[in-house]
Scaffold this motif. Sequence first.
Motif, PDB file in Angstrom:
ATOM      1  N   TYR A 160     -56.342 -58.571  20.367  1.00 47.27           N
ATOM      2  CA  TYR A 160     -54.890 -58.666  20.370  1.00 47.27           C
ATOM      3  C   TYR A 160     -54.336 -58.308  21.739  1.00 47.27           C
ATOM      4  O   TYR A 160     -54.771 -57.350  22.378  1.00 47.27           O
ATOM      5  N   CYS A 161     -53.330 -59.049  22.125  1.00 45.57           N
ATOM      6  CA  CYS A 161     -52.583 -58.780  23.343  1.00 45.57           C
ATOM      7  C   CYS A 161     -51.325 -58.002  22.970  1.00 45.57           C
ATOM      8  O   CYS A 161     -50.733 -58.259  21.917  1.00 45.57           O
ATOM      9  N   ALA A 162     -50.918 -57.068  23.821  1.00 43.63           N
ATOM     10  CA  ALA A 162     -49.737 -56.264  23.544  1.00 43.63           C
ATOM     11  C   ALA A 162     -48.937 -56.047  24.817  1.00 43.63           C
ATOM     12  O   ALA A 162     -49.508 -56.020  25.911  1.00 43.63           O
ATOM     13  N   ALA A 163     -47.625 -55.883  24.654  1.00 48.63           N
ATOM     14  CA  ALA A 163     -46.726 -55.652  25.794  1.00 48.63           C
ATOM     15  C   ALA A 163     -45.780 -54.514  25.465  1.00 48.63           C
ATOM     16  O   ALA A 163     -45.318 -54.385  24.333  1.00 48.63           O
ATOM     17  N   GLY A 164     -45.471 -53.700  26.469  1.00 48.89           N
ATOM     18  CA  GLY A 164     -44.532 -52.605  26.265  1.00 48.89           C
ATOM     19  C   GLY A 164     -43.840 -52.240  27.557  1.00 48.89           C
ATOM     20  O   GLY A 164     -44.445 -52.298  28.628  1.00 48.89           O
ATOM     21  N   ARG A 165     -42.576 -51.838  27.463  1.00 46.76           N
ATOM     22  CA  ARG A 165     -41.802 -51.536  28.674  1.00 46.76           C
ATOM     23  C   ARG A 165     -41.853 -50.071  29.055  1.00 46.76           C
ATOM     24  O   ARG A 165     -41.740 -49.739  30.219  1.00 46.76           O
ATOM     25  N   ASP A 166     -41.998 -49.195  28.133  1.00 50.81           N
ATOM     26  CA  ASP A 166     -41.950 -47.757  28.456  1.00 50.81           C
ATOM     27  C   ASP A 166     -43.254 -47.083  28.031  1.00 50.81           C
ATOM     28  O   ASP A 166     -43.235 -46.037  27.394  1.00 50.81           O
ATOM     29  N   VAL A 167     -44.338 -47.697  28.412  1.00 55.00           N
ATOM     30  CA  VAL A 167     -45.640 -47.179  28.000  1.00 55.00           C
ATOM     31  C   VAL A 167     -46.040 -46.008  28.879  1.00 55.00           C
ATOM     32  O   VAL A 167     -46.059 -46.109  30.097  1.00 55.00           O
ATOM     33  N   ARG A 179     -39.182 -63.987  27.272  1.00 60.18           N
ATOM     34  CA  ARG A 179     -38.693 -63.033  28.264  1.00 60.18           C
ATOM     35  C   ARG A 179     -39.818 -62.750  29.244  1.00 60.18           C
ATOM     36  O   ARG A 179     -40.983 -62.749  28.865  1.00 60.18           O
ATOM     37  N   THR A 180     -39.445 -62.481  30.487  1.00 66.51           N
ATOM     38  CA  THR A 180     -40.467 -62.187  31.480  1.00 66.51           C
ATOM     39  C   THR A 180     -41.209 -60.891  31.156  1.00 66.51           C
ATOM     40  O   THR A 180     -40.620 -59.949  30.628  1.00 66.51           O
ATOM     41  N   LEU A 181     -42.480 -60.894  31.488  1.00 64.43           N
ATOM     42  CA  LEU A 181     -43.293 -59.710  31.287  1.00 64.43           C
ATOM     43  C   LEU A 181     -43.442 -58.884  32.560  1.00 64.43           C
ATOM     44  O   LEU A 181     -44.181 -57.909  32.569  1.00 64.43           O
ATOM     45  N   SER A 182     -42.726 -59.256  33.596  1.00 66.23           N
ATOM     46  CA  SER A 182     -42.984 -58.644  34.891  1.00 66.23           C
ATOM     47  C   SER A 182     -42.717 -57.147  34.895  1.00 66.23           C
ATOM     48  O   SER A 182     -43.285 -56.425  35.698  1.00 66.23           O
ATOM     49  N   GLY A 183     -41.869 -56.643  34.003  1.00 69.24           N
ATOM     50  CA  GLY A 183     -41.610 -55.211  33.972  1.00 69.24           C
ATOM     51  C   GLY A 183     -42.378 -54.469  32.905  1.00 69.24           C
ATOM     52  O   GLY A 183     -42.144 -53.276  32.683  1.00 69.24           O
ATOM     53  N   ASN A 200     -46.452 -65.488  33.678  1.00 70.19           N
ATOM     54  CA  ASN A 200     -46.183 -64.713  32.463  1.00 70.19           C
ATOM     55  C   ASN A 200     -47.420 -64.629  31.574  1.00 70.19           C
ATOM     56  O   ASN A 200     -47.333 -64.789  30.340  1.00 70.19           O
ATOM     57  N   THR A 201     -48.555 -64.393  32.193  1.00 72.05           N
ATOM     58  CA  THR A 201     -49.826 -64.427  31.476  1.00 72.05           C
ATOM     59  C   THR A 201     -50.703 -63.243  31.886  1.00 72.05           C
ATOM     60  O   THR A 201     -50.716 -62.854  33.060  1.00 72.05           O
ATOM     61  N   VAL A 202     -51.421 -62.711  30.913  1.00 74.70           N
ATOM     62  CA  VAL A 202     -52.407 -61.675  31.184  1.00 74.70           C
ATOM     63  C   VAL A 202     -53.759 -62.179  30.701  1.00 74.70           C
ATOM     64  O   VAL A 202     -53.837 -62.959  29.749  1.00 74.70           O
ATOM     65  N   TYR A 203     -54.818 -61.753  31.376  1.00 77.88           N
ATOM     66  CA  TYR A 203     -56.160 -62.248  31.093  1.00 77.88           C
ATOM     67  C   TYR A 203     -57.109 -61.094  30.796  1.00 77.88           C
ATOM     68  O   TYR A 203     -56.902 -59.958  31.227  1.00 77.88           O
TER      69      TYR A 203
END
Length: 124
Positions: free
Chosen positions: A95-102, A27-31, A77-80
Amino acid sequence: QVQLVESGGGLVQTGGSLRLSCAASGRTLSGSAMAWFRQAPGNEREFVAAITWNGGNTLYADSVKGRFIISRDNAKNTVYLRMNSLKPEDTAVYYCAAGRDVKHYYTSYQYDYWGQGTQVTVFS
């Protein structure tokens, strides 16, 4: 569902640099807000850096401010995480982490998805 895969860790001498990458699939990480945390043996997982969904704002732990740079490329779709002037105390699994409502970027439970981690070892 999102899968995050970190890469770029390794062994580096004090004062050296590394660039970590976190590639997302599914899934896209853009949001999503993205962050890096780290955990050294015997320690709790700690916040390192975060970046808002559009890259407009970044936050850093005091221990890495001025040495680390977080960035993202939503098209890839990458973070550095660029890590400069590395110190032995930076040794940890990152560790890398992603969240939509942070809302509280420093807090690990705010993030929905996590990668498996990549080891960074800094020797003197």
